[in-house]
Write an enzyme that holds these catalytic residues in place. Sequence first.
Site, PDB file in Angstrom:
ATOM      1  N   GLY A   1      -8.388  -3.897   4.213  1.00  0.00           N
ATOM      2  CA  GLY A   1      -9.454  -4.479   5.019  1.00  0.00           C
ATOM      3  C   GLY A   1      -9.368  -4.114   6.489  1.00  0.00           C
ATOM      4  O   GLY A   1      -9.997  -4.763   7.316  1.00  0.00           O
TER       5      GLY A   1
ATOM      6  N   ARG B   1      -8.524  -6.813  -9.147  1.00  0.00           N
ATOM      7  CA  ARG B   1      -9.396  -7.969  -9.396  1.00  0.00           C
ATOM      8  C   ARG B   1     -10.795  -7.448  -9.724  1.00  0.00           C
ATOM      9  O   ARG B   1     -11.083  -6.273  -9.543  1.00  0.00           O
ATOM     10  CB  ARG B   1      -9.494  -8.833  -8.131  1.00  0.00           C
ATOM     11  CG  ARG B   1     -10.120  -8.077  -6.976  1.00  0.00           C
ATOM     12  CD  ARG B   1     -10.515  -8.954  -5.797  1.00  0.00           C
ATOM     13  NE  ARG B   1     -11.339  -8.228  -4.853  1.00  0.00           N
ATOM     14  CZ  ARG B   1     -10.908  -7.346  -3.953  1.00  0.00           C
ATOM     15  NH1 ARG B   1      -9.612  -7.074  -3.876  1.00  0.00           N
ATOM     16  NH2 ARG B   1     -11.744  -6.723  -3.159  1.00  0.00           N
TER      17      ARG B   1
ATOM     18  N   LYS C   1       0.813  -1.228   0.000  1.00  0.00           N
ATOM     19  CA  LYS C   1       0.000   0.000   0.000  1.00  0.00           C
ATOM     20  C   LYS C   1       0.844   1.275   0.000  1.00  0.00           C
ATOM     21  O   LYS C   1       0.463   2.270  -0.623  1.00  0.00           O
ATOM     22  CB  LYS C   1      -0.957   0.008   1.195  1.00  0.00           C
ATOM     23  CG  LYS C   1      -1.808  -1.249   1.354  1.00  0.00           C
ATOM     24  CD  LYS C   1      -2.648  -1.573   0.147  1.00  0.00           C
ATOM     25  CE  LYS C   1      -3.329  -2.926   0.312  1.00  0.00           C
ATOM     26  NZ  LYS C   1      -3.948  -3.430  -0.915  1.00  0.00           N
TER      27      LYS C   1
ATOM     28  N   LYS D   1     -18.266  -4.977   3.549  1.00  0.00           N
ATOM     29  CA  LYS D   1     -19.326  -4.231   2.860  1.00  0.00           C
ATOM     30  C   LYS D   1     -20.636  -5.003   2.952  1.00  0.00           C
ATOM     31  O   LYS D   1     -20.660  -6.224   2.827  1.00  0.00           O
ATOM     32  CB  LYS D   1     -18.948  -4.050   1.385  1.00  0.00           C
ATOM     33  CG  LYS D   1     -17.732  -3.157   1.193  1.00  0.00           C
ATOM     34  CD  LYS D   1     -17.214  -3.185  -0.243  1.00  0.00           C
ATOM     35  CE  LYS D   1     -15.925  -2.381  -0.338  1.00  0.00           C
ATOM     36  NZ  LYS D   1     -15.196  -2.636  -1.595  1.00  0.00           N
TER      37      LYS D   1
HETATM   38  C1  MV4 Z   1      -8.545   5.842   6.347  1.00  0.00           C
HETATM   39  C2  MV4 Z   1      -9.610   6.388   7.098  1.00  0.00           C
HETATM   40  C3  MV4 Z   1      -9.500   7.698   7.509  1.00  0.00           C
HETATM   41  N1  MV4 Z   1      -8.388   8.404   7.223  1.00  0.00           N
HETATM   42  N2  MV4 Z   1      -7.453   6.606   6.090  1.00  0.00           N
HETATM   43  C4  MV4 Z   1     -10.147   1.337   6.194  1.00  0.00           C
HETATM   44  C5  MV4 Z   1      -9.664   0.186   5.359  1.00  0.00           C
HETATM   45  C6  MV4 Z   1      -8.645   0.710   4.420  1.00  0.00           C
HETATM   46  N3  MV4 Z   1      -8.954   0.344   3.079  1.00  0.00           N
HETATM   47  C7  MV4 Z   1      -8.660   2.189   4.604  1.00  0.00           C
HETATM   48  N4  MV4 Z   1      -9.540   2.510   5.685  1.00  0.00           N
HETATM   49  C8  MV4 Z   1      -9.624   3.779   6.175  1.00  0.00           C
HETATM   50  N5  MV4 Z   1      -8.569   4.585   5.903  1.00  0.00           N
HETATM   51  C9  MV4 Z   1      -7.401   7.855   6.542  1.00  0.00           C
HETATM   52  N6  MV4 Z   1      -6.298   8.575   6.290  1.00  0.00           N
HETATM   53  C10 MV4 Z   1     -10.726   5.580   7.350  1.00  0.00           C
HETATM   54  C11 MV4 Z   1     -10.726   4.269   6.906  1.00  0.00           C
HETATM   55  C12 MV4 Z   1     -11.895   3.520   7.247  1.00  0.00           C
HETATM   56  C13 MV4 Z   1     -12.789   3.068   6.268  1.00  0.00           C
HETATM   57  C14 MV4 Z   1     -12.541   3.282   4.918  1.00  0.00           C
HETATM   58  C15 MV4 Z   1     -13.431   2.837   3.977  1.00  0.00           C
HETATM   59  C16 MV4 Z   1     -14.578   2.191   4.368  1.00  0.00           C
HETATM   60  C17 MV4 Z   1     -14.837   1.946   5.690  1.00  0.00           C
HETATM   61  C18 MV4 Z   1     -13.952   2.392   6.668  1.00  0.00           C
HETATM   62  C19 MV4 Z   1     -14.224   2.140   8.004  1.00  0.00           C
HETATM   63  C20 MV4 Z   1     -13.336   2.580   8.943  1.00  0.00           C
HETATM   64  C21 MV4 Z   1     -12.178   3.260   8.582  1.00  0.00           C
END
Ligand code: MV4
Length: 424
Positions: free
Chosen positions: A141, A269, A93, A214
Amino acid sequence: MGIKTVAVYSTADKDSLHVRFADEAVNIGPAPSKESYLKIPHIISAAEITNADAIHPGYGFLSENAEFSRVCEEYGIKFIGASPDMIDKMGDKATAKDTMKKAGVPTIPGSDGLLTSVEEGIKIANEIKYPVILKATAGGGGRGMRIVKNDSEFQKAWDDARMESAAAFGNDGLYLEKFVEEPRHVEIQIVGDSTGKACHLSERDCSIQRRHQKLVEETPSPALNQELRERMGAAAVKAAESIKYEGAGTVEFLVDKHGDFFFMEMNTRIQVEHPITEEVTDFDLIKEQIKVAAGEKISGRNYFPKLYSMECRINAEDPAHGFRPSPGKITNLHTPGGHGVRVDSHVYAGYTIPPNYDSMIGKLIVTAQSREEVLVRMKRALEEYVIEGVKTTIPFHIKLMDDPIFKSGHFTTKFLEDFDFSGL
Ligand code: MV4
C-alpha cells in the site's frame, strides 16, 4: 449454497444491511475497530456461541492476519482464507519476492533480500543504475516506500523509509529495487486446492489509483493481448503452485512500457475488485472459496474473459477536496440497474455512514460486450446513481468516463497525479 450465516458487527454498524440480512448477528464491541473487528477473542466467541463451522474474514481487518488464521485453526473453525504460514510468508514482501524468484517468476532486479546497510544499498543502486526504490518488507500500500535518484539522496531516503516502516509496521526491514517508471498495475486472480494444483482467472487492471487507493478496476486490461495474458497467467499459476497455495489469491504484477511484467506482491485474500472477474468469467469466487475450504478440488482449467467489465468504487468522500471523508446520513438513494449493471453495497436510504471505517459505500460494476460499451453504460449508470446527504466519488467517475486518455486505455499508475479534479 444453503449455508446459514452469522454476521458480526460493531455498535457503529448495527444498522448495516449485512446485519439485517444474516440469519443471526452478534455484536462484537464498540465502534473502534481495535475493540471490535480486530479483537480475535470476540470473534471466536461469536463463532462459538452460534456454533459456526467457518469464518469468512472479507477484506481488510483480520483477512490477512496470520495469528487470527492460527487461532481459528486451534479452535476447529475453518478460516476461509490462507493458512497462517502462507500469510506470514507472503506478508513479508522480501521473503515473498525471494520465493517467487526461486520459483522462476520474473522479479525486478535489486537487493537479494533485506539490505543490511546504506553502503550496501548504494553499491547495488550503482550496479542496477538509479532511479531505485526502497521498500518496506512489512509494507504494502505504498507505506515505507522511497524513490531514490542518486547517491546523495540515499541516506535520507533510507532513514525516512526505516522510520516510517518501524512506526507503521513495527518492522524496519527494507529491500531495494530498480524503479520502474510509469508502470501499470495488473493482477492475476488465482485459485488453488489442497492437492497443490492452481488455475487462473485472467487479469484485472488496477492502474487507476490515487495515493495507493484503487478507484477503478477493469478486465480485460487494455494493456494485454492474449499472448501476454497467457504468459502472465502461467506465471501466476507457477507462483501459486510453487507455494501450494490453497484458496483464492491474487498475484500482483507491474507491467512496464515494453510489456515486460514483474512480480510485486501476493494478496492472500479475496479482493474488493473480485466482482469484475466474476462477471467476465461467469465464475463465483466466493462460492469457490467455500468449496475449496470444504476440501473440493478445482476444475483444473484456466478462465479467460468472455466480456468486458469495470468497477467504480463509490466512496463517501469529496473528490473536489482531496477525497476527504464525508460520513453522515444518506437522505435519498437511487441505485442504477438494467442489463449488465451490478451494485454491491450495504447502504440504503436513511442509513448513516459511520465515521469510523473505510469510506467505501458501494461498488458499481458494469459489464458489456466491448470496452466502448462498458464506458457508455458506466456513465449512464453513474448518472442514474443518486446518493444525497453525503459527498461521493460519483462526480469524479463521471468526469473520468469522458477523459480522452482514460477512454484510449493508454494510462499508467501515474494518470491520476495529473488529473484535474476541479469542477466536481
Ligand atoms: C514499484 C514501482 C516502481 N518500481 N516498484 C506501490 C505499492 C506497492 N504495492 C508497489 N508499488 C510500486 N512499486 C518498482 N520497482 C511503483 C509502485 C507504485 C504503484 C504500483 C502499483 C499501483 C500504483 C502505484 C503508484 C505508485 C507507485
